[in-house]
Design an enzyme around this catalytic site. Structure first.
Site, PDB file in Angstrom:
ATOM      1  N   SER A  82       1.201 -16.122  -4.482  1.00 33.25           N
ATOM      2  CA  SER A  82       0.649 -17.260  -5.359  1.00 33.25           C
ATOM      3  C   SER A  82      -0.800 -16.585  -5.648  1.00 33.25           C
ATOM      4  CB  SER A  82       0.670 -18.710  -4.884  1.00 33.25           C
ATOM      5  OG  SER A  82       0.052 -18.574  -3.521  1.00 33.25           O
TER       6      SER A  82
ATOM      7  N   ASP B 287       1.689  -6.552  -4.083  1.00 31.61           N
ATOM      8  CA  ASP B 287       1.791  -7.650  -4.503  1.00 31.61           C
ATOM      9  C   ASP B 287       1.245  -7.850  -6.102  1.00 31.61           C
ATOM     10  OD1 ASP B 287       2.528  -8.403  -1.891  1.00 31.61           O
ATOM     11  OD2 ASP B 287       0.783  -9.494  -1.477  1.00 31.61           O
TER      12      ASP B 287
HETATM   13  C1  GLA Z   1       0.896  -8.731   2.167  1.00 33.44           C
HETATM   14  C2  GLA Z   1       0.155  -7.608   1.537  1.00 33.44           C
HETATM   15  C3  GLA Z   1       0.832  -6.565   0.854  1.00 33.44           C
HETATM   16  C4  GLA Z   1       1.868  -5.843   2.067  1.00 33.44           C
HETATM   17  C5  GLA Z   1       2.642  -7.102   2.576  1.00 33.44           C
HETATM   18  C6  GLA Z   1       3.475  -6.275   3.828  1.00 33.44           C
HETATM   19  O1  GLA Z   1       1.819  -9.315   0.985  1.00 33.44           O
HETATM   20  O2  GLA Z   1      -0.689  -8.318   0.369  1.00 33.44           O
HETATM   21  O3  GLA Z   1       0.125  -5.605   0.457  1.00 33.44           O
HETATM   22  O4  GLA Z   1       0.875  -4.915   2.870  1.00 33.44           O
HETATM   23  O5  GLA Z   1       2.060  -8.048   3.017  1.00 33.44           O
HETATM   24  O6  GLA Z   1       4.357  -5.705   3.253  1.00 33.44           O
END
Ligand code: GLA
Length: 334
Positions: A108, A149
């Site tokens: 989010s 993300d």
């Molecule tokens: C979080 C981080 C990502 C990634 C994941 C684990 O979502 O924001 O960059 O490292 O953890 O895969």
């Protein structure tokens, strides 16, 4: 003044966790839920109302250009960090709406960052947008997150998962089979200690790389030469996870959910064992889901330490959680 509307999706990661920040492989997909920012640009302030009353301020307000230190708390801090990264001098008065469950592991915050960046006038390639928003996330949260993300939200493609090489940022769209359902189920456990534990894991991976070079290039034999058992285990997860992501992409392309589901279970075991980011609640949820007929696999998704599990199932096999579809990326309507 013209009204601008920007939308950015959340994401779920099918496989490839804790690999992005060492330039590894990840396989997320943007989903059909996200954040919308509608407003009018102009003036010297950003003023945003939100419908997320229960989880934060109903209204945030700050001046642009943003000063050296962020002054906002809660969700406003992410918007402010984006404005700071962009260096905007023109404000925005508008409204934020979201149909994403907040803090559930569906990114989010990344979705909010991208929607705000586009509403503030960012124009440019998905990778650049993702990089700006990754830096904003790091500044706002203090977590040294990778790029997965934000890039998944920026580059989403309808009907496709995204095989992202986090070293080159090259993205291969992997068509997602119509007869396979992705379901996200919350463990009921709010993520705890995630910020410091995440930074610890990242540091341990850096320690491994100081010893054996880039984990992306390492083979399992080289990993076993690391003397420290903890650092060795962390490296073993990353190296094996990169391999699983590649094999998962092949299985998905071949329309083979059985192999894909098996790889998800292996990924969960590695995240729980070698990387130690699972919890009893996540382990129990994965076991319970995979016991159901028609479920091919499940694993914790995202950083871990609580949050969500993602499952691959026959449509209708799981009657709980959020069924999600692979969706297009962040976009702006002028
Ligand atoms: C979080 C981080 C990502 C990634 C994941 C684990 O979502 O924001 O960059 O490292 O953890 O895969």
């Amino acid at each position: 003044m013209a009204t601008v509307t920007a939308f950015a999706p959340g994401r779920v990661n099918l496989i490839g966790d804790h690999t992005d920040y060492t330039g590894g492989l990840v396989l997320p997909m943007a989903i059909d839920m996200g954040t919308t920012v509608t407003g009018e640009r102009g003036g010297g302030r950003v003023v945003l109302d939100s419908d997320a009353g229960a989880v934060g301020e109903p209204r945030i307000e700050f001046a642009v250009p943003v000063g050296a230190a962020l002054g906002q708390e809660g969700w406003g801090r992410y918007a402010e960090a984006v404005a700071a990264e962009l260096g905007v001098t023109e404000g925005l008065v508008g409204r934020v709406t979201s149909d994403l469950p907040i803090g559930a592991g569906l990114s989010s915050s990344a979705s909010l960052e991208l929607a705000v960046a586009l509403a503030l006038g960012f124009e440019g390639p998905a990778r650049e947008l993702a990089g700006i928003c990754q830096r904003a996330e790091q500044a706002a949260s203090g977590v040294p997150c990778g790029i997965m993300d934000q890039l998944a939200s920026a580059a989403g493609a309808a009907g496709c998962a995204l095989l992202i090489d986090c070293r080159t940022l090259v993205i291969d769209e992997v068509p997602f089979p119509d007869d396979v359902q992705v379901v996200v189920v919350h463990s009921g456990q709010v993520r705890r200690l995630a910020a410091s534990a995440y930074a610890d894991r990242r540091r341990q991976c850096e320690e491994a790389e100081a010893l054996i070079g880039p984990l992306r290039d390492a083979d399992p034999g080289l990993v076993e030469t690391i003397a420290d058992p903890l650092v060795r285990a962390r490296a073993r997860h990353v190296v094996s996870e990169n391999d699983r992501v590649a094999r998962f992409a092949t299985a998905l392309t071949a329309g083979d959910p059985v192999t894909a589901g098996q790889l998800m279970l292996e990924s969960h075991r590695s995240l729980a064992g070698d990387f130690d980011v699972s919890t009893d609640a996540l382990d129990a949820l994965v076991a319970g889901l995979t016991d159901r007929p028609g479920v091919w696999g499940a694993r914790l998704t995202g950083a871990g330490f609580g949050g969500c599990v993602v499952a691959l199932a026959r449509p209708g096999a799981i009657d709980t959680g959020w069924p999600v579809r692979p969706a297009g990326g962040a976009t702006v309507y002028l």
